[in-house]
Each structure stands twice: as structure tokens, then as C-alpha cells.
Design an enzyme around this catalytic site. Structure first.
Site, mmCIF file in Angstrom:
data_model
loop_
_atom_site.group_PDB
_atom_site.id
_atom_site.type_symbol
_atom_site.label_atom_id
_atom_site.label_comp_id
_atom_site.label_asym_id
_atom_site.label_seq_id
_atom_site.Cartn_x
_atom_site.Cartn_y
_atom_site.Cartn_z
ATOM 1 N N CYS A 166 0.808 -1.217 0.000
ATOM 2 C CA CYS A 166 0.000 0.000 0.000
ATOM 3 C C CYS A 166 0.842 1.268 0.000
ATOM 4 O O CYS A 166 0.305 2.362 -0.168
ATOM 5 C CB CYS A 166 -0.947 -0.008 1.198
ATOM 6 S SG CYS A 166 -2.265 -1.241 1.062
ATOM 7 N N LYS B 220 0.533 3.450 -3.180
ATOM 8 C CA LYS B 220 -0.688 4.194 -3.480
ATOM 9 C C LYS B 220 -0.366 5.601 -3.978
ATOM 10 O O LYS B 220 0.645 6.200 -3.609
ATOM 11 C CB LYS B 220 -1.553 4.323 -2.223
ATOM 12 C CG LYS B 220 -2.394 3.113 -1.887
ATOM 13 C CD LYS B 220 -3.324 3.430 -0.726
ATOM 14 C CE LYS B 220 -4.299 2.317 -0.437
ATOM 15 N NZ LYS B 220 -5.232 2.667 0.657
ATOM 16 N N ASP C 225 -14.702 6.419 1.987
ATOM 17 C CA ASP C 225 -14.813 5.275 2.900
ATOM 18 C C ASP C 225 -14.174 4.044 2.260
ATOM 19 O O ASP C 225 -13.692 4.073 1.136
ATOM 20 C CB ASP C 225 -16.279 5.019 3.247
ATOM 21 C CG ASP C 225 -16.468 4.553 4.679
ATOM 22 O OD1 ASP C 225 -15.569 3.853 5.200
ATOM 23 O OD2 ASP C 225 -17.507 4.874 5.290
ATOM 24 N N ASP D 90 -8.891 -3.772 -4.396
ATOM 25 C CA ASP D 90 -7.590 -3.370 -3.863
ATOM 26 C C ASP D 90 -6.503 -4.241 -4.479
ATOM 27 O O ASP D 90 -6.642 -5.461 -4.522
ATOM 28 C CB ASP D 90 -7.559 -3.496 -2.338
ATOM 29 C CG ASP D 90 -6.672 -2.449 -1.699
ATOM 30 O OD1 ASP D 90 -5.539 -2.253 -2.192
ATOM 31 O OD2 ASP D 90 -7.097 -1.822 -0.706
ATOM 32 N N ASP E 10 -10.193 1.001 8.104
ATOM 33 C CA ASP E 10 -8.982 0.211 8.267
ATOM 34 C C ASP E 10 -7.768 1.088 7.984
ATOM 35 O O ASP E 10 -7.848 2.119 7.324
ATOM 36 C CB ASP E 10 -8.991 -1.072 7.433
ATOM 37 C CG ASP E 10 -9.011 -0.849 5.935
ATOM 38 O OD1 ASP E 10 -9.242 0.283 5.498
ATOM 39 O OD2 ASP E 10 -8.800 -1.827 5.195
#
Length: 332
Positions: free
Chosen positions: A21, A24, A53, A71, A227
Site C-alpha cells: 500500500c 498508493k 470510505d 484493492d 482500516d
């Protein structure tokens, strides 16, 4: 880099510019890119783009909402099977973070087919399938492209009760903040990419599902959660506090760390994504005199498959701060 041999001979993190991640698009740039795309008028859209969200939520009948998310990312570890497990757990997390149950997943793959052999991809897919089976979620098909960098993840569909969603815009002031996984995997993953040193603790936390934490939050009557992934603890807390119109106070000493994260921070294994996270949050941040720049970088560490950040107390998990009246974040 090697281009032939068995799957174990490949250092997958060497085939990507970033990992997990941490690759990103930075949060500020992403918000600019999607600005003006929210505000959908369909009354059945319960959660859309407006507050960024974790998943979309659409009511399809009384008592039933469908959740949808996707994802994917470049390799976060060198082991193909573990990368698949981590990516699957990370994708499922978006559904759990909304208070839902994943019901079906499909694979999303970009693969440098002339560079990495397909048996390596098979191991990635096997890892994803094994974690999905732990979640009780069938993986049926997917989509692949020939891509310069290896990329893997999932699109996941889930279900939830429309009145029992966990949302990032539902936080109220005066409640404790609970974190369900330790942070610091970004530091350990960056060390792994640079040195090849494997952190079993990081792999263990990244492959753990957030299913039990989500169930505990719902049982405790929680309504607000998100998260913690690529934008770091500070970034995701800022997004939730901003969406809810509250402020937050974070107790640095109460935030749990993955074993070895403090040493990786000391040794300077800080990703560019982590630095960008802190730059984005800093204008909204007040730090006590005792809080160092390293403390803030740790709290901004770009996580992969992190835990849930919950507004309310969840039994069995550490309280790391509280929501307050006002705006902005305070770290003490």
C-alpha cells in the site's frame, strides 16, 4: 535481477518501484483527482465517494446492502505465496471495515509475462485463494493484463445490514479510539525490500484477517471505523475525523508496534509514501513537545493490510486515544 529459474529464486520486490500500500497515489493527489465525482443522488447509495470510505454500500432490499471494493498493489514481500495471502487479506479488509461479510472475490492481475514465469503467478494466486478460503469466500475468475510491474489484488463483494454499517463519517466526540493491529509493517517491508531480511511478525500481521475484530466491534455497538492501510494511522484517522466533524487526540505511547518496527525506524527504513502521508496530515496536526519527528513518521507509516481503527472500545484491543469536540489531530 534473475529472469529464469524456480519461483524461490525471484526477489519480487525488486521488480516494483514501491511495495504494498506504500505504492498508493498520495492522499492529497488522489482527493484532487476524484474531486467532483461524489454527490450521487441515487437514494439507495448508502456510502459513495463523498468521504472516501473503505467500500461502496448500496441498499438492494430492506435489511440488505451490497458492499463493493477493489484493492491491488505491487509486491510487498519476495515470497510469491505470502504476497498473495497479504493482498487477499488486504482486499477483504475493506469489507470487514464496513461491518460486512465478504461473499465473492475475483482476482486482479498485472504480470510481466516476458520477465517472470507463470509458475510464480500460480503461487501468488494460490496464496490469495488460501486466505479467501479462510474467510469463507469463493474466488471465481478475474482479469489479467500484461504489465511492466507485477501487480495483484482482488475485487470483493460483500453484504451487510444497512443499519449496522461501520462508517468513517459516524464518529462522535468523547469516545475512545481502538486499534486492532500493531503498526510498523511499512518500515519492516521497506527494510525487506532494501536488504532481503524477512520479518515473520510483519507477514503474520499482514495475513491476519480483520474478521474477528469487525465482529467484536459490531457486538460492542460500534458505528464508526476504518482500516489502516496506505495512508498510515495519522492519515486514516484524519480522514475519519474530518468526515465526522470531530477532532482526535492520539497517545503515541499507547500505539502498539510490530516487533522490529522501532529498530527499522531507527535505521532509517522510511518509505516515500510514509513521508508523503505526514506531509499531507501535518497542516492538521498539533504535536506535544515530547513528540519527535520520528514519532510522527512512525504514526504516518504506510501500512499494508493493517488493522481496524475503531471509534469506541472493543474488548481485547488497545485504546490509543479519543475523539474530541473540535477539529484536527493532536499527538501527545
Amino acid at each position: 535481477m534473475e529472469t529464469a529459474g524456480t519461483p524461490t529464486e525471484f526477489r519480487l520486490t525488486g521488480y516494483a518501484h514501491g511495495g504494498g500500500c506504500a505504492c498508493k497515489i498520495p492522499p492529497g493527489e488522489l482527493e484532487e483527482a476524484v474531486r467532483g465525482l461524489g454527490g450521487q443522488t441515487n437514494p439507495e447509495v448508502l456510502v459513495g465517494l463523498d468521504d472516501g470510505d473503505d467500500a461502496a454500500a448500496v441498499r438492494i432490499q430492506d435489511g440488505l446492502a451490497v458492499l463493493s471494493t477493489a484493492d491491488f498493489f505491487t509486491p510487498v514481500v519476495d515470497d510469491a505465496y505470502d504476497w498473495g495471502r497479504i493482498a487477499a487479506a488486504n482486499a477483504m479488509s475493506d469489507i470487514y471495515a464496513m461491518g460486512g461479510t465478504p461473499v465473492v472475490a475475483i482476482n486482479l492481475v498485472g504480470w510481466p509475462r516476458g520477465i517472470l514465469p507463470l509458475e510464480v503467478l500460480t503461487e501468488v494466486l494460490r496464496g490469495g485463494l488460501d486466505v479467501a478460503q479462510l474467510a469463507g469466500t469463493p474466488v471465481i475468475g478475474g482479469h489479467t493484463i500484461d504489465n511492466p510491474e507485477p501487480t495483484y489484488g482482488m475485487a470483493v463483494t460483500g453484504t451487510a445490514h444497512p443499519d449496522r454499517l461501520l462508517r468513517n463519517d459516524a464518529a462522535q466526540a468523547g469516545l475512545p479510539l481502538t486499534l486492532t493491529k500493531p503498526i510498523g509493517v511499512g518500515l519492516l517491508n521497506n527494510r525487506h525490500k532494501q536488504t532481503g531480511e524477512v520479518s515473520e511478525a510483519a507477514v503474520e500481521t499482514m495475513t491476519a484477517l480483520n474478521r474477528d475484530a469487525a465482529a467484536a466491534a459490531l457486538a460492542a455497538g460500534i458505528t464508526a471505523a476504518t482500516d489502516v492501510t496506505g495512508f498510515g494511522l495519522l492519515g486514516h484517522l484524519h480522514k475519519m475525523a474530518r468526515a465526522s466533524g470531530v477532532g482526535a487526540v492520539l497517545d503515541r505511547s499507547a500505539v502498539p508496534l510490530v516487533d522490529g518496527a522501532a529498530e527499522a525506524l531507527r535505521d532509517g527504513y522510511i518509505s516515500g509514501g510514509t513521508r508523503r502521508n505526514l506531509d499531507w496530515v501535518r497542516p492538521h496536526l498539533t504535536a506535544a513537545a515530547s513528540i519527535t519527528e520520528d514519532d510522527l513518521l512512525l504514526l504516518a507509516d504506510a501500512q499494508t493490510s493493517g488493522g481496524l481503527l475503531v471509534v469506541g472500545e472493543v474488548p481485547g484491543y488497545p485504546v490509543i486515544g479519543e475523539t474530541v469536540v473540535g477539529s484536527g489531530l493532536t499527538v501527545c
